[in-house]
Scaffold this active site. Structure first.
Site, PDB file in Angstrom:
ATOM      1  N   CYS A  60       0.945  -1.495   0.003  1.00 47.93           N
ATOM      2  CA  CYS A  60       0.048  -0.265   0.039  1.00 47.93           C
ATOM      3  C   CYS A  60       0.627   0.916   0.848  1.00 47.93           C
ATOM      4  CB  CYS A  60      -1.159  -0.086   0.769  1.00 47.93           C
ATOM      5  SG  CYS A  60       0.138  -0.390   3.008  1.00 47.93           S
ATOM      6  N   ARG A  94      12.435  -3.984   6.453  1.00 48.95           N
ATOM      7  CA  ARG A  94      13.643  -4.063   5.277  1.00 48.95           C
ATOM      8  C   ARG A  94      14.759  -3.790   5.569  1.00 48.95           C
ATOM      9  NH1 ARG A  94      11.143  -2.576   0.237  1.00 48.95           N
ATOM     10  NH2 ARG A  94      13.459  -1.206   0.134  1.00 48.95           N
TER      11      ARG A  94
END
Lengths: 545, 460
Positions: A60, A94
Site C-alpha cells: 500500500c 526492510r
C-alpha cells in the site's frame, strides 16, 4: 542477447492464463501482459487498480511512503498514526542498513524502534488528534529527535484527523524539532507507488533546501533512490570515495535530515530507483537547476558505466583518469569471480518480478552470468519504467490516482543555478548518458520475452510451468510458493538476508550467491528414492531380469 | 548499542507506543483461517494489510501463506467496499477454487462500516459462491485488542459458519487449541490419541504451514481441520478452550448455540498446565489416563530435578501473548525461577491480575503490564533497572538480549530468525522438555562463555 537461441513464443501461454479469468478480468489482464518486441513501441497497462481477489503481491501507499522512502533515514522519529499493525509490520523488515557513530553528534539512530499512536476504538470515534499531539510530545521528551515524521494510515483519512495541522502546531510548540506529516493512507493510489510520490513531496516541502552551506569537496552529487538494502549504499559510497566523488546525500539509505537539507547544493543527481524518486529529481532540477541522470550500480559493467557517466558530466580529465584507475583496479577480481560462477550459471533462465526497479536492474547482473531473463515485471512500475520516459506525455492519470498531490515547483529566484548548459546536457544525452531520461525496461529485454505487470499468483504458477526457469526472483510471499514447485527463488527485495549486491563487491557477492543457489544439492533430492526409481526403465528391466 | 535511545528512567506515557508487544487483529484471523482445510483467507481492506500479514506469517513459517484481498481504492473507501468483495469472491472461486473463503476485515472496512454479513448474503444470492462452497467471516477491527483478538474472532467465525447441531450426541471433545504452533496442535492431537480421547480440533494449522517439500506446490495443503469435522462440533460432549483470550469466545458461542458446555484451560505449556489439560481431556472424553502418561510426565519431572541447580533463582523477563505468558510464568515458578518483568500488548484486566496472584508467593516483586503502551520499550527499561538472567519472547527481543547481554529463548509470535517452532512442540510433557532444553541451552552456553579457564567445566 544472442539471436541464435530465440525465446519460445509465449502467446499460447498468455491465452491459457487469460482463459481462466472471467471475461472482464481477462480483458484487463491481457493489457498488462506484453510479448516484448524491442523494435516496437509497445504499450503496457500499469499503475492501475488491483483486481480484487486475484492474489496480488502489491502493498500500500503507507508502505511506499514510510516503509520505503522515509524508513531508512536514521535520525527521524517515524511516528505512525494508526492502529498498531502498520507500525509493527514496517519494524525492521526492510533491510536498510544504517551506520551511526555513537560518539559523533550523539549518533542518532531510531531504526530499531517502532513508534505508533496505537489508535483504539475511542480514537476512531472521537478522533485521534489529541493522542497524536501527546504522542509527538512524548517522543520529543524521551528521544529529543531533530525531526518527527507523522504517517497516516487507513482510518486516519476516513475519520478526518488533520495530521498536518497537528504537526504544524507541534513544530511550533517544540521549537527545535521539525515535525511534518504524510497523508499516506493505505487506500490512496493503487500500490506502494503513491506513497513514494507523497514522501517525495513532503521531503521536498519540509526539508530540502533548509541548509545552504557550501560543500567542502569537489564533484558533488546526490544518489537518489538507493536505500542501502544489505549495504548496497555502503559499497557505492566506497567506490565513490575511491574515485573522489562526494555524495552529499543518498535518498535515503543511511540518510540524515541534515544531509537532505543540504542536498540541493549538489551539482548532479544520480537516479538509481527511477520509480520511487524521479519526482525528487525533477523537482530539484526545476527549483535549483540540478540535472539528473539515470544510473545503475547493479552489475559490474553497469557500475563502470555509471562512474564514467559522472566523469563525462564533470568534464574533468583528472576525475576521468581516476575513475578509469578505479575500474581497472576493481575489475580483475570481478572477472575472476564471474568466470568461476559462469561454469554453473551459463545458459540458465531467470524470471524477475520485483517492485518498481530491480526487475530491470538485475537483468544486467544476470547477463554478466550468462543467464537469460525470459520474463519480468514490476508490482507497481508505471509505463515510463517499462517503456521509457518518452511516453510520459501520453500517460493518463486515472481516477484511482488522481488525488495524489502534484506539487507545483518553480525556479527558486535566489538559489536557482543551472549546473550545465542546455547544449552540454544535450551533447551528453546524445552520448547515451540518459540525461533527465530513463529508457525503461522493455527496450533492454529480449524479443518474445514476456512482460507482466502486477503479476498474480495464478500467472506466476502458469509462467513457471511454461518456462521452467532455473531461478525465479521475487519476494518473501512468493519465495516458498515457488520453491515448493522445486524452483529456487532468490529474493531481490531482502536479498535473502545477504548482500550487498551493488557495485563491484556486490556483483561478486551476487555471482557467488547465484552460483550457490544453482548448485545446491537438495534440489536433486526432492523425490524420495523409492519414488524416483518407480519410472526408471533401467532399474525396472534389471529387476525383471 | 542497538537500542541506544532507551533510557533507564521510566517516564509515564499516555499516547506513545514504542516497540509493541502485539500486532493487529487480521493476522490472527488469517492464521486461524489457514487452520481450515481447503480455506482461502480473505482480507477485506486495502491490500497493504494482506501483504504485511502474509509476509509476517511467511517469515515465521518459511512456508507459503496464501490469501486474497479486496484491494480497496480511495473510491471504495468512501463509498463502501461491497463491489470489491463481491468481485473478489467471484474471482477467487473462479481462479483459485477453494472449498471455502474466510473473510476478515481491517481498520479500513471497519471504520467505514461495511456490513460483511449482508455482502456475503448478496454474493450467495447473486450466485457468486458456487454450489457446495462456503464463505465464512468475522469482523476484526485493528483498533480493538490485538492479533490474538483477531484469532479469537475468526475461531468464532469458523464455528458460526461451519458448526452444526444434528441433535445426535457425538462421543467427542472439541479442542480449541488457541494461538499455538502447528507442532503444538500436532502434539495435542497425539496426546488425545495416546489418551484414547476422540477430539475435534479447530483451527488446526498442522500440515498447512509446515508442509513438506515434494516438488509440488499445493495451494490448499493436506492439513487443516476438515469442514465436515468442524460441522460436528455442535454435537460434542464438551469444549476445552485453551487460552481465555484466543478460545473462550468461540467456546461460549458453541455453548450458547448448541449447548456444548465448555471449560477454559491454559495452553498446556509446562508441568502444571499440562497436568490440568491431560486430566480435563481424560475426564471430558471419559477415558482413563493410561500408564504411559506417568512415564511421560515423569521424564519432564526428571529433567527438572536433574537440572534445577541451573534454573533455581534465575530471574526471567518475558513478553508476548497473554494465553502463552500465563502458563509459561507458571512453569517458571514450578522451576523455582523468578519472573521479574512481564508485558503483553494484548489488553484484558484478567491478565495482570492473574500474573500477580500467581507470583504472589514466589516472585512478589514481579512487574507486569498489559494493554496499551505495555510494550517492549517499557520491558527494556524494567530490565535496565533490574537485570535478568533470561529473556523469553519473539524475535524482536534479540535487540534487547544483545544490548543487555541476556541469554535469550525465542518463543511466541513472530519468530523470524530461527526454525523449530513449526516442527517441535512446546506443549505437553514432551514440549516441556523442549522448553527446558532451550532455556538450559542458553543459560549453560552463557556459563561456558563466561567461565574463567580454571573453572571451565567438561561435565555440567
Amino acid at each position: 542477447m544472442s539471436e541464435e537461441k530465440k525465446l519460445p513464443d509465449p502467446s499460447g501461454l498468455k491465452e491459457e492464463i487469460l482463459a481462466k479469468y472471467p471475461p472482464k478480468i481477462a480483458r484487463k489482464r491481457s493489457k498488462a501482459m506484453v510479448i516484448n518486441d524491442p523494435e516496437l513501441d509497445q504499450q503496457i497497462q500499469s499503475n492501475v487498480r488491483t483486481i480484487p481477489g486475484i492474489i496480488t503481491q502489491r502493498g500500500c501507499t503507507y508502505a511506499g511512503c514510510k516503509g520505503v522512502v522515509l524508513g531508512p533515514t536514521r535520525d527521524i522519529v517515524n511516528l505512525v498514526h494508526g492502529p498498531i499493525g502498520c507500525s509493527f509490520y514496517a519494524w525492521l523488515t526492510r533491510r536498510n542498513q544504517t551506520d551511526a557513530d555513537e560518539i559523533v553528534e550523539g549518533g542518532a539512530n531510531y531504526m530499531t524502534y517502532s513508534f505508533s499512536t496505537d489508535m483504539q476504538d475511542d480514537n476512531i470515534v472521537f478522533g485521534g488528534e489529541k493522542k497524536l499531539a501527546q504522542a509527538i510530545q512524548e517522543a520529543y521528551d524521551i528521544f529529543k529527535p531533530k525531526a518527527i515524521g507523522v504517517f497516516s494510515t487507513c482510518p486516519v483519512g476516513l475519520i478526518g484527523d488533520d495530521v498536518h495541522a497537528v504537526s504544524r502546531q507541534m513544530k511550533e510548540k517544540l521549537g527545535d524539532c521539525n515535525v511534518f506529516g504524510f497523508s499516506c493512507e493505505g487506500y490512496k493510489g493503487v500500490s506502494q507507488s503513491a506513497g513514494h510520490h507523497i514522501a517525495n513531496n513532503q521531503l521536498f516541502r519540509h526539508v530540502i533546501g533548509l541548509d545552504d552551506s557550501q560543500p567542502e569537496h569537489k564533484y558533488n552529487v546526490n544518489l537518489l533512490g538507493e536505500y542501502n538494502i544489505g549495504g548496497d549504499g555502503f559499497e557505492i559510497d566506497r567506490i565513490f570515495k575511491k574515485c573522489g566523488i562526494n555524495i552529499i546525500c543518498t535518498f535515503s539509505g543511511n540518510s540524515t535530515m541534515d544531509k537532505f537539507a543540504n542536498s540541493h547544493m549538489a551539482d548532479l543527481n544520480l537516479v538509481m530507483c527511477h520509480r520511487s524518486i524521479n519526482y525528487m529529481a525533477e523537482m530539484q532540477e526545476t527549483k535549483f537547476g540540478i540535472p539528473w541522470m539515470k544510473v545503475n550500480f547493479i552489475g559490474a559493467e553497469s557500475t563502470a558505466k555509471a562512474l564514467r557517466k559522472v566523469g563525462e558530466y564533470f568534464e574533468d580529465e583528472a576525475l576521468k583518469a581516476r575513475i578509469e584507475e578505479v575500474i581497472a583496479e576493481e575489475m580483475p577480481s570481478v572477472k575472476e569471480r564471474v568466470a568461476k560462477a559462469r561454469k554453473v550459471t551459463e545458459g540458465k533462465l531467470a524470471m524477475l518480478f520485483v517492485g518498481g526497479s530491480r526487475a530491470h536492474h538485475y537483468q544486467e547482473l544476470f547477463s554478466e552470468l550468462g543467464i537469460k531473463t525470459v520474463s519480468a515485471g514490476y508490482e507497481f512500475g508505471h509505463r515510463d519504467d517499462y517503456e521509457g520516459r518518452k511516453v510520459l506525455p501520453t500517460i493518463k492519470v486515472d481516477a484511482d490516482s488522481r488525488n495524489i498531490e502534484e506539487i507545483k515547483v518553480e525556479k527558486d529566484e535566489t538559489r536557482y543555478k543551472p549546473r550545465a548548459s542546455e547544449e552540454k546536457l544535450k551533447a551528453l544525452d546524445e552520448k547515451g548518458l540518459e540525461v533527465s531520461d530513463y529508457r525503461g525496461m522493455m527496450p533492454d529485454m529480449a524479443d518474445q520475452s514476456l512482460i507482466v505487470d502486477d503479476i498474480s499468483h495464478w500467472e506466476t504458477e502458469k509462467l513457471i510451468d511454461f518456462y521452467k526457469p532455473d531461478i525465479f526472483c521475487a519476494g518473501i510471499k512468493e519465495k516458498y510458493v515457488v520453491q515448493k514447485s522445486g524452483i529456487p527463488l532468490k529474493q531481490l527485495h531482502s536479498y535473502d538476508y545477504g548482500g550487498p549486491y551493488a557495485g563491484f563487491e556486490g556483483a561478486k557477492n551476487f555471482y557467488a550467491d547465484i552460483e550457490k543457489i544453482l548448485s545446491t544439492s537438495i534440489w536433486k533430492k526432492i523425490k524420495a528414492p523409492w519414488l524416483s526409481h518407480e519410472n526408471d526403465p533401467c532399474i525396472c528391466a534389471e529387476y525383471v531380469a | 548499542m542497538l537500542l541506544r535511545h532507551t533510557p533507564k528512567e521510566v517516564s509515564e506515557r499516555k499516547a506513545l507506543t514504542v516497540n509493541p508487544a502485539k500486532t493487529c487483529q487480521p493476522v490472527g484471523a488469517m492464521y486461524a483461517a489457514l487452520g481450515v482445510h481447503g480455506c482461502l483467507p480473505h482480507s477485506h481492506g486495502s491490500q497493504g494489510c494482506c501483504s504485511y500479514h502474509r509476509s509476517t506469517l511467511t517469515r515465521h513459517y518459511k512456508d507459503p501463506i496464501m490469501a486474497g484481498t479486496s484491494s480497496f481504492t480511495e473510491g471504495s473507501s468512501v463509498f463502501g467496499g461491497q463491489a470489491n468483495l463481491l468481485q473478489a469472491l467471484a474471482n477467487m472461486f473462479t481462479i483459485y477454487n477453494p472449498d471455502l473463503v474466510a473473510v476478515h476485515t481491517t481498520c479500513l472496512s471497519e471504520t467505514i462500516g461495511d456490513d460483511i454479513a449482508q455482502i456475503v448474503k448478496k454474493a450467495t444470492d447473486d450466485g457468486k459462491v458456487p454450489e457446495g462452497k462456503k464463505v465464512i467471516y468475522c469482523n476484526t477491527p485493528s483498533y480493538v485488542g490485538s492479533h490474538i483478538t483477531g484469532f479469537a474472532n475468526m475461531c468464532t467465525g469458523i464455528a458460526k459458519g461451519l458448526a452444526e447441531h444434528t441433535g445426535v450426541a457425538k462421543d467427542q471433545v472439541n479442542i480449541l487449541p488457541g494461538w499455538v504452533e502447528p507442532s503444538d496442535m500436532k502434539e495435542m492431537k497425539e496426546i488425545a490419541a495416546r489418551l484414547g480421547a476422540n477430539i475435534v480440533m479447530f483451527p488446526d494449522t498442522d500440515g498447512v504451514v509446515n508442509t513438506p517439500q515434494t516438488g509440488e506446490f499445493k495451494m490448499y495443503p493436506d492439513g487443516g481441520a476438515k469442514v465436515e469435522d468442524i460441522a460436528t462440533a455442535g454435537d460434542s460432549i464438551k469444549t476445552l478452550a485453551l487460552g481465555k483470550w484466543a478460545s473462550e469466545d468461540c467456546a461460549k458461542y458453541l455453548d450458547a448455540s448448541f449447548k456444548v458446555p465448555y471449560e477454559v484451560l491454559d495452553i498446556p505449556y509446562g508441568l502444571s498446565a499440562t497436568d490440568r489439560f491431560v486430566q480435563a481431556l481424560a475426564s471430558a472424553a471419559k477415558v482413563e489416563i493410561p500408564e504411559s502418561f506417568i512415564a511421560e510426565r515423569g521424564r519432564l519431572v526428571d529433567v527438572i530435578s536433574d537440572m534445577s541447580q541451573y534454573l533455581h533463582g534465575k530471574k526471567v523477563a518475558l513478553y508476548g501473548d497473554p494465553d502463552q505468558l500465563l502458563p509459561l510464568t507458571e512453569f517458571l515458578l514450578d522451576l523455582d525461577m523468578i519472573p521479574t518483568a512481564i508485558v503483553s500488548g494484548t489488553p484484558g484486566k484478567a491478565f495482570s491480575k492473574r500474573i500477580t496472584e500467581m507470583c504472589a508467593e514466589k516472585a512478589p516483586n514481579v512487574k507486569v503490564a498489559n494493554g496499551e503502551r505495555a510494550d517492549m520499550f517499557l520491558l527494556h527499561q524494567w530490565i535496565k533497572n533490574e537485570p535478568v538472567d533470561l529473556l523469553i519472547g519473539n524475535t524482536y527481543g534479540k535487540y534487547i538480549a544483545r544490548d543487555e547481554d541476556i541469554p535469550f529463548v525465542r518463543h511466541g509470535f513472530p519468530i523470524l530468525d530461527r526454525i523449530g517452532h513449526s516442527y517441535f512442540p512446546t506443549v505437553g510433557y514432551n514440549g516441556g522438555i523442549r522448553l527446558l532444553e532451550k532455556m538450559l541451552g542458553v543459560i549453560m552456553d552463557r556459563q561456558d562463555r563466561d567461565a574463567p579457564e580454571t573453572r571451565f567445566e567438561l561435565v555440567m
